[in-house]
Design a protein around this motif. Structure first.
Motif, PDB file in Angstrom:
ATOM      1  N   GLY A  84     -55.472  32.769  -4.666  1.00 31.73           N
ATOM      2  CA  GLY A  84     -55.918  31.310  -4.287  1.00 31.73           C
ATOM      3  C   GLY A  84     -55.662  30.465  -5.041  1.00 31.73           C
ATOM      4  N   LEU A  85     -56.244  30.389  -6.344  1.00 39.82           N
ATOM      5  CA  LEU A  85     -56.030  29.344  -7.170  1.00 39.82           C
ATOM      6  C   LEU A  85     -54.586  29.089  -7.711  1.00 39.82           C
ATOM      7  CD1 LEU A  85     -59.317  30.404  -9.688  1.00 39.82           C
ATOM      8  CD2 LEU A  85     -58.859  28.526  -7.916  1.00 39.82           C
ATOM      9  N   LEU A 110     -64.196  22.779   4.501  1.00 34.31           N
ATOM     10  CA  LEU A 110     -63.840  23.781   3.483  1.00 34.31           C
ATOM     11  C   LEU A 110     -62.336  24.477   3.466  1.00 34.31           C
ATOM     12  CD1 LEU A 110     -67.349  26.067   3.821  1.00 34.31           C
ATOM     13  CD2 LEU A 110     -66.610  24.382   1.989  1.00 34.31           C
ATOM     14  N   GLY A 111     -61.442  23.478   4.028  1.00 30.68           N
ATOM     15  CA  GLY A 111     -60.312  23.849   4.041  1.00 30.68           C
ATOM     16  C   GLY A 111     -59.433  24.217   2.807  1.00 30.68           C
ATOM     17  N   GLU A 112     -60.031  24.019   1.837  1.00 31.03           N
ATOM     18  CA  GLU A 112     -59.260  24.438   0.415  1.00 31.03           C
ATOM     19  C   GLU A 112     -60.085  25.600  -0.495  1.00 31.03           C
ATOM     20  OE1 GLU A 112     -56.411  23.723  -0.898  1.00 31.03           O
ATOM     21  OE2 GLU A 112     -55.952  21.832   0.675  1.00 31.03           O
ATOM     22  N   VAL A 167     -58.324  18.477  -9.090  1.00 29.54           N
ATOM     23  CA  VAL A 167     -58.677  18.808  -7.942  1.00 29.54           C
ATOM     24  C   VAL A 167     -60.157  19.464  -7.930  1.00 29.54           C
ATOM     25  CG1 VAL A 167     -58.011  20.145  -5.767  1.00 29.54           C
ATOM     26  CG2 VAL A 167     -56.320  18.877  -7.181  1.00 29.54           C
ATOM     27  N   CYS A 168     -60.738  19.121  -7.186  1.00 33.41           N
ATOM     28  CA  CYS A 168     -62.283  19.764  -7.030  1.00 33.41           C
ATOM     29  C   CYS A 168     -62.308  20.638  -5.649  1.00 33.41           C
ATOM     30  CB  CYS A 168     -63.460  18.966  -6.994  1.00 33.41           C
ATOM     31  SG  CYS A 168     -65.110  19.660  -7.019  1.00 33.41           S
ATOM     32  N   ILE A 169     -62.594  21.849  -5.763  1.00 27.41           N
ATOM     33  CA  ILE A 169     -62.459  22.835  -4.668  1.00 27.41           C
ATOM     34  C   ILE A 169     -63.743  23.828  -4.537  1.00 27.41           C
ATOM     35  CG2 ILE A 169     -60.030  22.910  -4.604  1.00 27.41           C
ATOM     36  CD1 ILE A 169     -60.245  25.852  -5.731  1.00 27.41           C
ATOM     37  N   PRO A 170     -64.047  24.119  -3.218  1.00 26.33           N
ATOM     38  CA  PRO A 170     -65.101  25.058  -3.088  1.00 26.33           C
ATOM     39  C   PRO A 170     -64.652  26.556  -3.562  1.00 26.33           C
ATOM     40  CG  PRO A 170     -64.733  23.815  -1.075  1.00 26.33           C
ATOM     41  CD  PRO A 170     -63.584  23.789  -2.190  1.00 26.33           C
ATOM     42  N   ALA A 202     -63.659  17.354   1.496  1.00 25.41           N
ATOM     43  CA  ALA A 202     -62.741  16.414   2.265  1.00 25.41           C
ATOM     44  C   ALA A 202     -61.098  16.948   2.098  1.00 25.41           C
ATOM     45  CB  ALA A 202     -62.933  14.971   1.996  1.00 25.41           C
ATOM     46  N   PRO A 203     -60.752  17.992   2.471  1.00 28.11           N
ATOM     47  CA  PRO A 203     -59.396  18.435   2.197  1.00 28.11           C
ATOM     48  C   PRO A 203     -58.494  17.772   2.722  1.00 28.11           C
ATOM     49  CG  PRO A 203     -60.479  19.882   3.649  1.00 28.11           C
ATOM     50  CD  PRO A 203     -61.672  19.044   3.171  1.00 28.11           C
TER      51      PRO A 203
END
Length: 344
Positions: A295-296, A281-283, A222-225, A194-195
């Motif tokens: 990206g990170l 998957l916006g992030e 921040v948790c990201i895919p 839910a970005p």
């Protein structure tokens, strides 16, 4: 001159059941993955609570946390999170008090207020209780069971009382950010699914933060895919697994985690593709080492996150292990603003 620190790196685990596999395999892999990332220097290994999902084996979250903690030595193990409205606060306090007693100094308790499932299953979990509106009261009750014993306290969590298990608030909207700020607790944002409100939530959290006995200043994770492979091309191939996963969720098809495909063409329509890539998957950071590093670093520069938690969906377990290795190798090259209090 003080060196600019790099962020902490952690892992979110849903014990994914892959197509062709089963829950027993998923749980074995969870423990193996935890040992692997512990050796790579990851800070935390958190387990998410979900129910009635054919591709997720982490429904008995506290049980799995105990299993993982028993198979590791140093890494912090916790919940990302326990969906508190599904449970009586006393039960959660007893579970995590027991875990903290068995594994002192290694247990985190992340709390969320979503059901972690569909409405029908939520009703089965919560029965007739209209859950969620009293979340702040539930958090306060739970923390009371884990804190020092109070004079005249008649209901105690045993084990639990006096363990002071570190509590985090999780969120995918502004609500969790505001409550975490009000209580002076660390905050983790669920940008892995839910970005949309990530930046706004972190800004609000920092602006409203009230120092507490837990934290003197805000601490945001921040948790990201994420998906790293040896090349961009390989990573994009592997990324078709999370693309299919979220496409299936959009369609209400909760099947095991699918294998990758060479092309998503013909599997989704333009509206579905936009929803998966942007709304879910916006992030996401998918790519080879250089792409993932860029990206990170961009995420850190934009959000100022103190810690990054990864959600890594791969059908092949070896690809998952390799992705964690690549990102661990990248970590020392990532830079963030110096922090004055990072005791969380």
């Amino acid at each position: 001159m003080t060196a600019t620190p790099h962020p902490r790196l952690s892992m979110l685990e849903l014990a994914p059941i892959v197509a062709g596999g089963d829950a027993a395999q998923a749980l074995r892999h969870s423990a193996e993955l935890a040992r692997h990332v512990e050796q790579l220097g990851y800070t935390r290994f958190w387990v998410a609570e979900h129910h009635n999902m054919a591709g997720v084996a982490s429904s008995a979250t506290a049980v799995l946390i105990g299993h993982i903690a028993a198979h590791t030595q140093r890494i912090r193990v916790g919940s990302g999170g326990i969906m508190l409205p599904n449970h009586a606060p006393l039960v959660v306090a007893e579970q995590f008090g027991t875990l903290a007693t068995l594994f002192p100094g290694r247990i985190d308790l992340g709390l969320g207020r979503a059901p972690g499932t569909d409405p029908l299953t939520a009703r089965a979990l919560r029965r007739e209780r209209f859950a969620g509106d009293d979340f702040p009261q539930q958090v306060a009750e739970l923390r009371g069971y884990l804190g020092p014993e109070r004079a005249g306290q008649q209901v105690r969590a045993i084990p639990g009382i006096g363990t002071d298990v570190p509590v985090w608030l999780l969120g995918s909207s502004l609500y969790g950010a505001q409550l975490a700020a009000q209580l002076g607790l660390p905050f983790a944002f669920a940008a892995h699914f839910a970005p949309a409100q990530l930046d706004e939530a972190l800004t609000l959290y920092r602006r409203l933060f009230q120092p507490s006995t837990t934290l003197s200043q805000p601490y945001a994770m921040v948790c990201i895919p994420a998906l790293a492979a040896d090349s961009d091309e390989q990573a994009q191939y592997l990324a078709s697994t999370p693309y299919q996963k979220f496409l299936n969720l959009i369609r209400g098809d909760r099947q095991p985690l699918p294998p990758p495909v060479r092309s998503m063409e013909g599997l989704w329509n333009p509206r579905e593709e936009f929803a998966v890539r942007h709304d879910w998957l916006g992030e996401a950071v998918f790519g080879g080492p250089q792409t993932v590093r860029a990206g990170l670093q961009a995420l850190l520069d934009r959000t100022g996150a103190d810690e990054i938690m990864l959600s890594v969906d791969c059908h092949d377990f070896a690809d998952r292990l390799r992705a964690c290795e690549i990102i661990a190798d990248i970590l020392p090259s990532l830079r963030m603003k110096p922090a004055t209090a990072r005791s969380v």
